[in-house]
Design a protein around this motif. Structure first.
Motif, PDB file in Angstrom:
ATOM      1  N   GLY A 129       0.783  -0.737   0.110  1.00  0.00           N
ATOM      2  CA  GLY A 129      -0.179  -0.187  -0.086  1.00  0.00           C
ATOM      3  C   GLY A 129       1.266   1.292   0.067  1.00  0.00           C
ATOM      4  O   GLY A 129       2.437   1.617  -0.458  1.00  0.00           O
ATOM      5  N   THR A 130       0.712   2.386   0.364  1.00  0.00           N
ATOM      6  CA  THR A 130       0.761   3.906   0.493  1.00  0.00           C
ATOM      7  C   THR A 130       0.954   4.818   1.579  1.00  0.00           C
ATOM      8  O   THR A 130       1.485   6.152   1.285  1.00  0.00           O
ATOM      9  CB  THR A 130       0.172   4.899  -0.563  1.00  0.00           C
ATOM     10  OG1 THR A 130      -1.366   5.063  -0.286  1.00  0.00           O
ATOM     11  CG2 THR A 130       0.451   3.404  -2.283  1.00  0.00           C
ATOM     12  N   GLU A 131       0.389   3.298   2.553  1.00  0.00           N
ATOM     13  CA  GLU A 131       0.569   4.433   3.714  1.00  0.00           C
ATOM     14  C   GLU A 131       1.919   4.936   4.117  1.00  0.00           C
ATOM     15  O   GLU A 131       2.886   3.821   4.130  1.00  0.00           O
ATOM     16  CB  GLU A 131      -0.719   3.344   5.002  1.00  0.00           C
ATOM     17  CG  GLU A 131      -0.568   3.912   6.250  1.00  0.00           C
ATOM     18  CD  GLU A 131      -1.411   3.588   7.605  1.00  0.00           C
ATOM     19  OE1 GLU A 131      -1.340   3.563   8.259  1.00  0.00           O
ATOM     20  OE2 GLU A 131      -1.938   2.830   7.010  1.00  0.00           O
ATOM     21  N   LEU A 228       3.997  -0.289  13.656  1.00  0.00           N
ATOM     22  CA  LEU A 228       4.517  -1.415  12.331  1.00  0.00           C
ATOM     23  C   LEU A 228       4.449  -0.609  11.518  1.00  0.00           C
ATOM     24  O   LEU A 228       5.578  -0.262   9.974  1.00  0.00           O
ATOM     25  CB  LEU A 228       2.806  -1.358  12.468  1.00  0.00           C
ATOM     26  CG  LEU A 228       2.642  -2.677  10.889  1.00  0.00           C
ATOM     27  CD1 LEU A 228       3.530  -3.827  10.942  1.00  0.00           C
ATOM     28  CD2 LEU A 228       1.262  -2.882  11.417  1.00  0.00           C
ATOM     29  N   ALA A 229       4.052   1.286  11.543  1.00  0.00           N
ATOM     30  CA  ALA A 229       4.076   2.197  10.517  1.00  0.00           C
ATOM     31  C   ALA A 229       5.213   2.316  10.402  1.00  0.00           C
ATOM     32  O   ALA A 229       6.230   3.036   9.165  1.00  0.00           O
ATOM     33  CB  ALA A 229       2.668   3.175  11.068  1.00  0.00           C
ATOM     34  N   ALA A 230       6.578   2.449  11.021  1.00  0.00           N
ATOM     35  CA  ALA A 230       7.595   2.931  11.469  1.00  0.00           C
ATOM     36  C   ALA A 230       8.472   1.378  10.313  1.00  0.00           C
ATOM     37  O   ALA A 230       9.382   1.647   9.829  1.00  0.00           O
ATOM     38  CB  ALA A 230       8.753   3.069  12.483  1.00  0.00           C
ATOM     39  N   GLY A 231       8.180   0.503  10.733  1.00  0.00           N
ATOM     40  CA  GLY A 231       8.917  -0.719  10.259  1.00  0.00           C
ATOM     41  C   GLY A 231       8.643  -0.278   8.782  1.00  0.00           C
ATOM     42  O   GLY A 231       9.548  -0.579   7.794  1.00  0.00           O
ATOM     43  N   VAL A 232       7.123  -0.429   8.119  1.00  0.00           N
ATOM     44  CA  VAL A 232       7.216  -0.182   6.840  1.00  0.00           C
ATOM     45  C   VAL A 232       7.953   0.453   6.051  1.00  0.00           C
ATOM     46  O   VAL A 232       8.179   0.203   4.966  1.00  0.00           O
ATOM     47  CB  VAL A 232       6.025  -0.476   6.812  1.00  0.00           C
ATOM     48  CG1 VAL A 232       5.178  -0.320   5.290  1.00  0.00           C
ATOM     49  CG2 VAL A 232       4.858  -1.465   7.250  1.00  0.00           C
ATOM     50  N   LYS A 233       7.776   1.551   6.860  1.00  0.00           N
ATOM     51  CA  LYS A 233       8.658   2.800   5.867  1.00  0.00           C
ATOM     52  C   LYS A 233       9.990   2.602   6.246  1.00  0.00           C
ATOM     53  O   LYS A 233      10.524   2.415   4.888  1.00  0.00           O
ATOM     54  CB  LYS A 233       8.465   4.521   6.736  1.00  0.00           C
ATOM     55  CG  LYS A 233       9.010   5.215   6.649  1.00  0.00           C
ATOM     56  CD  LYS A 233       8.414   7.019   7.259  1.00  0.00           C
ATOM     57  CE  LYS A 233       9.264   7.829   6.641  1.00  0.00           C
ATOM     58  NZ  LYS A 233       8.827   9.243   6.897  1.00  0.00           N
ATOM     59  N   ASN A 234      10.396   1.941   7.078  1.00  0.00           N
ATOM     60  CA  ASN A 234      12.001   1.369   7.251  1.00  0.00           C
ATOM     61  C   ASN A 234      12.803   0.583   5.960  1.00  0.00           C
ATOM     62  O   ASN A 234      12.881   1.048   5.258  1.00  0.00           O
ATOM     63  CB  ASN A 234      12.693   0.935   8.071  1.00  0.00           C
ATOM     64  CG  ASN A 234      14.027   0.918   7.773  1.00  0.00           C
ATOM     65  OD1 ASN A 234      14.227   0.680   8.064  1.00  0.00           O
ATOM     66  ND2 ASN A 234      14.970   1.438   8.530  1.00  0.00           N
ATOM     67  N   ILE A 235      11.419  -0.171   5.699  1.00  0.00           N
ATOM     68  CA  ILE A 235      11.545  -1.145   5.022  1.00  0.00           C
ATOM     69  C   ILE A 235      11.702  -1.296   3.654  1.00  0.00           C
ATOM     70  O   ILE A 235      12.218  -1.353   2.388  1.00  0.00           O
ATOM     71  CB  ILE A 235      10.514  -2.437   5.321  1.00  0.00           C
ATOM     72  CG1 ILE A 235      11.401  -3.420   6.629  1.00  0.00           C
ATOM     73  CG2 ILE A 235      10.645  -3.575   3.604  1.00  0.00           C
ATOM     74  CD1 ILE A 235       9.434  -4.227   6.243  1.00  0.00           C
ATOM     75  N   ARG A 236      11.024   0.437   2.976  1.00  0.00           N
ATOM     76  CA  ARG A 236      10.078   0.064   1.637  1.00  0.00           C
ATOM     77  C   ARG A 236      11.166   1.674   1.345  1.00  0.00           C
ATOM     78  O   ARG A 236      10.982   1.649   0.082  1.00  0.00           O
ATOM     79  CB  ARG A 236       9.007   1.367   1.699  1.00  0.00           C
ATOM     80  CG  ARG A 236       8.160  -0.574   2.178  1.00  0.00           C
ATOM     81  CD  ARG A 236       6.306   0.055   1.877  1.00  0.00           C
ATOM     82  NE  ARG A 236       6.204   0.342   0.115  1.00  0.00           N
ATOM     83  CZ  ARG A 236       5.395   0.310  -0.300  1.00  0.00           C
ATOM     84  NH1 ARG A 236       3.788   1.287   0.319  1.00  0.00           N
ATOM     85  NH2 ARG A 236       4.789   0.046  -1.562  1.00  0.00           N
ATOM     86  N   ILE A 237      12.481   1.952   2.343  1.00  0.00           N
ATOM     87  CA  ILE A 237      13.441   2.188   1.571  1.00  0.00           C
ATOM     88  C   ILE A 237      14.436   1.727   1.219  1.00  0.00           C
ATOM     89  O   ILE A 237      14.305   2.141  -0.252  1.00  0.00           O
ATOM     90  CB  ILE A 237      14.374   3.165   2.805  1.00  0.00           C
ATOM     91  CG1 ILE A 237      13.257   3.809   3.673  1.00  0.00           C
ATOM     92  CG2 ILE A 237      15.350   3.816   2.210  1.00  0.00           C
ATOM     93  CD1 ILE A 237      14.377   4.700   4.900  1.00  0.00           C
ATOM     94  N   HIS A 238      13.787   0.430   0.852  1.00  0.00           N
ATOM     95  CA  HIS A 238      15.246  -0.582   0.250  1.00  0.00           C
ATOM     96  C   HIS A 238      13.504  -1.633  -0.627  1.00  0.00           C
ATOM     97  O   HIS A 238      15.150  -2.023  -1.316  1.00  0.00           O
ATOM     98  CB  HIS A 238      16.605  -0.916   1.073  1.00  0.00           C
ATOM     99  CG  HIS A 238      17.194   0.243   2.128  1.00  0.00           C
ATOM    100  ND1 HIS A 238      18.014   0.862   1.548  1.00  0.00           N
ATOM    101  CD2 HIS A 238      16.821   0.112   3.007  1.00  0.00           C
ATOM    102  CE1 HIS A 238      18.621   1.805   2.769  1.00  0.00           C
ATOM    103  NE2 HIS A 238      17.693   1.162   3.252  1.00  0.00           N
TER     104      HIS A 238
END
Length: 275
Positions: A129-131, A228-238
């Protein structure tokens, strides 16, 4: 069928890649072989690889993955591979073995026949998603002095989850080895701290959320969603996709679904105690 079981060597990687049809299994098994090449075996017939198996480290507790080419199944290859793999695991002082696979009656029958009863089912969930997460001053990287608090929080949170889904409780003694491992991976561990007290934590492993836990007495305050939001944001950097596993019956699945994670595969997890 006459096949020979021999140790895996890295020069066989391309042949193993060609053998495996399922992309998910291919990625998982090749990753295990790359990380644990001395724990792998291949089944050969007339110079052709017809099956492969690998266990994930020479530890007291490990897991294995086994794959037989579709045209070579139901001919004893899997059984022969598994017996040889168990010999190798015993010689490596392995005591407890797990395996998992996408829910399938034939696969379940095979492992149960070989002494691996079902323990639980777990869903692989993905987020595309885009959150996005706004900066949250409460969330920071793990530090070495956090070890005892994080260890205790994880233990209490996962003991509660195990009770909820009907799994046996597990001891989790503190250890220098675990503390060292956490410190080595500190850039992939985040804690949520409020009023100098750690309320929750999240562990990342590549594109996967490996662990997410909130202190049981702090549930319902939005800490899990913030982590969860912070984790997803960090993952989607790479990575394009974020993934996680959730045990069937775990109430946390509601959080993941509401955040935008969707179920992708349902896996059965089996365990055997090696004698």
């Amino acid at each position: 069928m006459m096949c020979t079981i021999i140790p895996y060597t890295p020069d066989k990687m391309n042949d193993v890649r060609t053998l495996i049809e399922d992309p998910f299994v291919r990625e998982d098994l090749l990753g295990c072989l790359e990380e644990f090449p001395d724990c792998g075996l291949v089944a050969m017939e007339k110079g052709v690889i017809v099956g492969v198996a690998v266990f994930t480290g020479k530890n007291a507790i490990t897991s294995f993955t086994l794959y037989v080419g579709t045209s070579y199944r139901k001919r004893g290859v899997g059984t022969k591979l598994l017996l040889e793999l168990e010999k190798s695991m015993r010689s490596s002082a392995v005591k407890e073995v797990y395996c998992d696979f996408q829910e399938d009656s034939d696969h379940s029958s095979f492992v149960e026949k070989n002494g691996y009863p079902l323990q639980f089912r777990s869903s692989l969930m993905t987020f595309q998603g885009t959150e996005t997460a706004l900066p949250d001053h409460r969330i920071r990287l793990y530090e070495d002095q956090d070890y005892e608090a994080v260890h205790d929080l994880l233990h209490r949170a996962f003991q509660k989850m195990r009770k909820q889904v009907g799994l046996p409780l597990q001891d989790a003694p503190k250890s220098r080895e675990e503390a060292k491992k956490y410190l080595e991976n500190r850039t992939s561990i985040f804690v949520l701290e409020e009023e100098s007290i750690i309320k929750g934590c999240i562990f990342l492993d590549g594109h996967e959320i490996d662990k997410l836990a909130v202190a049981p007495e702090e549930e319902g305050k939005g800490y899990g969603r913030a982590l969860l939001a912070a984790g997803v944001k960090n993952i989607r950097i790479h990575h394009k996709e974020a993934t996680l596993w959730v045990v069937q019956g775990n109430p946390a699945e509601k959080l993941y679904t509401s955040f935008g994670f969707q179920k992708r595969r349902l896996h059965c997890f089996h365990k055997k105690i090696l004698s």
